[in-house]
Scaffold this motif. Sequence first.
Motif, short mmCIF file in Angstrom:
data_model
loop_
_atom_site.label_atom_id
_atom_site.label_comp_id
_atom_site.label_asym_id
_atom_site.label_seq_id
_atom_site.Cartn_x
_atom_site.Cartn_y
_atom_site.Cartn_z
N LEU A 251 4.24 38.95 29.53
CA LEU A 251 2.73 39.41 28.94
C LEU A 251 1.86 40.39 29.74
N ARG A 252 1.46 41.33 29.22
CA ARG A 252 0.87 42.23 29.65
C ARG A 252 -0.02 42.18 29.83
N PRO A 253 -1.83 42.91 30.40
CA PRO A 253 -3.31 41.75 30.15
C PRO A 253 -3.53 41.89 28.49
N GLY A 254 -4.09 41.10 28.80
CA GLY A 254 -5.03 41.28 26.67
C GLY A 254 -3.55 39.91 25.74
N GLU A 255 -2.36 40.20 26.54
CA GLU A 255 -1.96 39.39 25.48
C GLU A 255 -1.15 38.16 25.85
N ALA A 256 -1.24 37.36 24.43
CA ALA A 256 -0.87 35.80 24.66
C ALA A 256 -0.22 35.30 23.55
N CYS A 257 0.44 34.28 24.18
CA CYS A 257 1.21 33.54 23.51
C CYS A 257 0.73 32.18 23.20
N LEU A 258 1.22 31.55 22.05
CA LEU A 258 0.51 30.86 21.66
C LEU A 258 1.33 29.38 21.08
N LEU A 259 1.71 28.31 21.50
CA LEU A 259 2.56 27.34 21.40
C LEU A 259 1.76 26.27 20.22
N TYR A 260 2.14 25.75 19.84
CA TYR A 260 1.81 24.58 18.19
C TYR A 260 2.28 23.93 17.45
N SER A 261 1.71 22.95 17.26
CA SER A 261 2.49 22.12 16.61
C SER A 261 2.97 22.11 15.09
N ALA B 54 -2.48 33.77 27.68
CA ALA B 54 -3.05 34.22 28.26
C ALA B 54 -2.79 35.48 29.30
N ALA B 55 -2.32 36.69 29.08
CA ALA B 55 -2.49 37.37 30.87
C ALA B 55 -4.08 37.79 30.33
N PRO B 56 -4.65 37.84 31.59
CA PRO B 56 -5.66 38.13 31.73
C PRO B 56 -6.13 39.91 31.43
N LEU C 263 -8.72 22.80 29.91
CA LEU C 263 -7.93 23.86 29.99
C LEU C 263 -8.78 25.04 31.25
N ARG C 264 -8.37 25.68 31.56
CA ARG C 264 -9.12 26.24 33.18
C ARG C 264 -8.07 27.88 33.35
N ARG C 265 -8.59 28.51 34.01
CA ARG C 265 -8.24 29.79 34.88
C ARG C 265 -6.88 29.40 35.52
N ILE C 266 -6.07 29.05 35.62
CA ILE C 266 -5.37 28.74 37.03
C ILE C 266 -4.24 30.03 37.36
N ASP C 267 -4.17 29.95 38.43
CA ASP C 267 -3.17 31.07 39.27
C ASP C 267 -3.51 32.37 38.88
N GLY C 268 -4.06 32.79 37.97
CA GLY C 268 -4.13 34.09 37.37
C GLY C 268 -4.59 34.45 36.67
N VAL C 269 -3.92 32.97 35.61
CA VAL C 269 -3.53 32.90 33.91
C VAL C 269 -4.63 32.22 33.50
N GLU C 270 -4.96 32.63 31.90
CA GLU C 270 -5.87 32.08 30.79
C GLU C 270 -5.02 31.21 29.95
N TYR C 271 -5.98 29.39 29.97
CA TYR C 271 -4.72 29.04 28.94
C TYR C 271 -6.20 28.09 28.06
N ALA C 272 -5.89 28.25 27.15
CA ALA C 272 -7.32 27.55 25.94
C ALA C 272 -6.72 27.14 25.47
#
Length: 750
Positions: free
Chosen positions: A663-673, A735-737, A510-519
Amino acid sequence: MHGACARGRSGRPGAAGAETVRTGERVRGSVSGGTAFRHVRRATSIPSGQRTAQAVNAALQSAPWPLLLAGADGRVRWANPAARALLPGVSAGAELARHAPPWLAEAHARRDREAAGNVAGRALRAEASGVAAGERDEVLWWLRDDTGQGSVRRALRTERERAHFLADASRRLSGSLDPRGCRATAALLAARHLADAVVVVGAARGARLPFAAAVRDGEVTHGRLAGDAAEVPGLAEALEGFPPVPSRWLDPGALPEWLAPGFFGAAAGGAGGGAGRGGSAGVGDTAGGSGAAGVGGVARGSSAAGVGEVAGGSGAVGTGEGAGTGEGAGSGDSTGTRDGTGICDGTGADEGAGSGDGTGSRDGTGADEGSGSGDGTGICDGTGTGGGTGTRDSTGAEEGTGTGDSTGSRDDTGTDEGTGICDGTGTRDSTGTRDRTGAMMVVSLPGGGGPVGALVLLRAAGAEPFSEDEETFARVFAARAGAALDTARLRTEHAAVAELLTQDVLPPELRRIDGVEYAGGHRAAHGELEVGGDFFDISPAAEDGGETHVVLGDVCGKGLEAAVLTGKIRSTLRALHLVEPDHRRLLRVLNSALLSTRHSRFATLVLASVSRRGDTVALRLTSAGHPPPLIVRLDGSVDAAPTHGTLVGALPEVTADTHRTTLRPGEACLLYSDGVTEARGGPLGTEQFGEERLRAALSEYAGKPPEAMAERVQILVAEWLGGRRHDDMALMVIAAPRTGGDGRRPGADR
């Protein structure tokens, strides 16, 4: 006599407990009111104690066991007929040390209570009956045949040793995790206990089969057969799984040279005949004395060396007449002859380029024709071998009898021929390794689905052939080795398949793709492969300004079966994302694809389509039987996305609701099992981690980078588990950077 007292002619009653009669006299007595007469042949007077002694003596004389009485001076006092028959010469007055076996004489001298040894091929055990060592001057030895009992004890000891060996072999073979290591272990074990050399051939596709070879007290060598398996007697049949061919039916002379060349080079010199008085060296090497010869080498003495050179005496060529001190061919008397083929005339040096420290030259038909030197360091390049008073024939064979003379031969180049072995007298055997093999046995290595290889056992010349009992035991060992090799093969294939699946199933980087951060993070269930039932994947937008598609799912089951379905879902979704942006229609197509397969497994999914809109990130979230995503706002609030649906791969129809959010800057969304929230741990190990603890952790890390948020959740869940078993776990943070004045996160690159 009952009721009467024996009387003599004088009529006087005899002494109590005795009778006195004359030869031929009729004795009258009263027995139960009657009169009885008996005829006595001789007059005797026998006390009852003497009668007892005579009875004992008669019993000892007629005893079937050898008995002998020996004194402290080592001389025999008495021996019964059985002892005299067993040990000729043992009689009264004979010296025990001269006529009895040494082990018995030595035991008597030491005053041992028992001894054991062999006499005429029979195992005997001797015991000093009832007499402690040193208590009396005379000892009565009882000898009994222990041959049968010894055989029983040896058989019992053999079976115990075999049982111990099989147990140790099973333990060591089961620890081999790959076929190569398993073949090496089997070769080492068999070489130490079953044969002088072992070749374990593996069954594999291709013309050249893999093998592991070992000699007793040696190391393992690996390689591939240089020839066809059909050239080895019994090997092709063993690899096909046919019943084993008895060892006595196999011809060791038909063994090809390429099967086990190291065996004869390293082991035969010491075990089968040796080289001179020393150890063994390489093929064609010769050396004197303790450094002596290897395969094809001939040497006796203590100094001479050189490829193909024959050294005799103390270092040079010839006897004391021809070679003298060993410094040169001709130093000394210089008058030695070579059986009429030439004499040392004491005037010069060897014909050719070689020279010696002494005087004398060789001429005649037996002269050295090449560059041989007399100091033991050169190479005889001609047609003959140097040494002794022997003659050389046209091929260079040496027939002489001089001191240090070797009777070997050289080929026309003067080098050692073939792979012949030097025996203990310095004689070179140039018949090759085949004559060095005394016995061979080939056993199939059975596996679950057929033979997995073959075991070739070799014994050097002079060793005992394989008995039927040894063949049976070899097959027992081969069965265990085959089972272990089959297990190692299956494990290797299993690992190869898992690795192949892993390349396509493991979570992407995972990496930053099209200005969106992923982890994200992934942890397979305890004891499973690196791949499990939980997975996530990301597919970048096909064009600029398009949506990046993210999926996180949980497949029913674990291990390879779950990995196969995971790979199918991922590849299907990657293809569908290119043509179908709508989540509900995409899920219906995926559901139809899963229902059309033979397996009955299902999966739960959550889909996310992500696009950058200025400083914000637009999300489309759809759950198909999966826990809803959690939205983490800057103020620390955590909300569950209102999306629900049915799982895929189980029902004919799929229903799902899609939720849109930003998502505004600094906000995030968590997907989980559900492996995250259902992780059981805590003080008692039975409580689930739960959604509340997950929400608290996310709230604590609101506004933090997505990598920190994902790592924090994984650490908390691991601490909660406390090392206990768990289900598959997967999570992903979108996450939105947090941007600076230039619209980028401080210190971050686009």
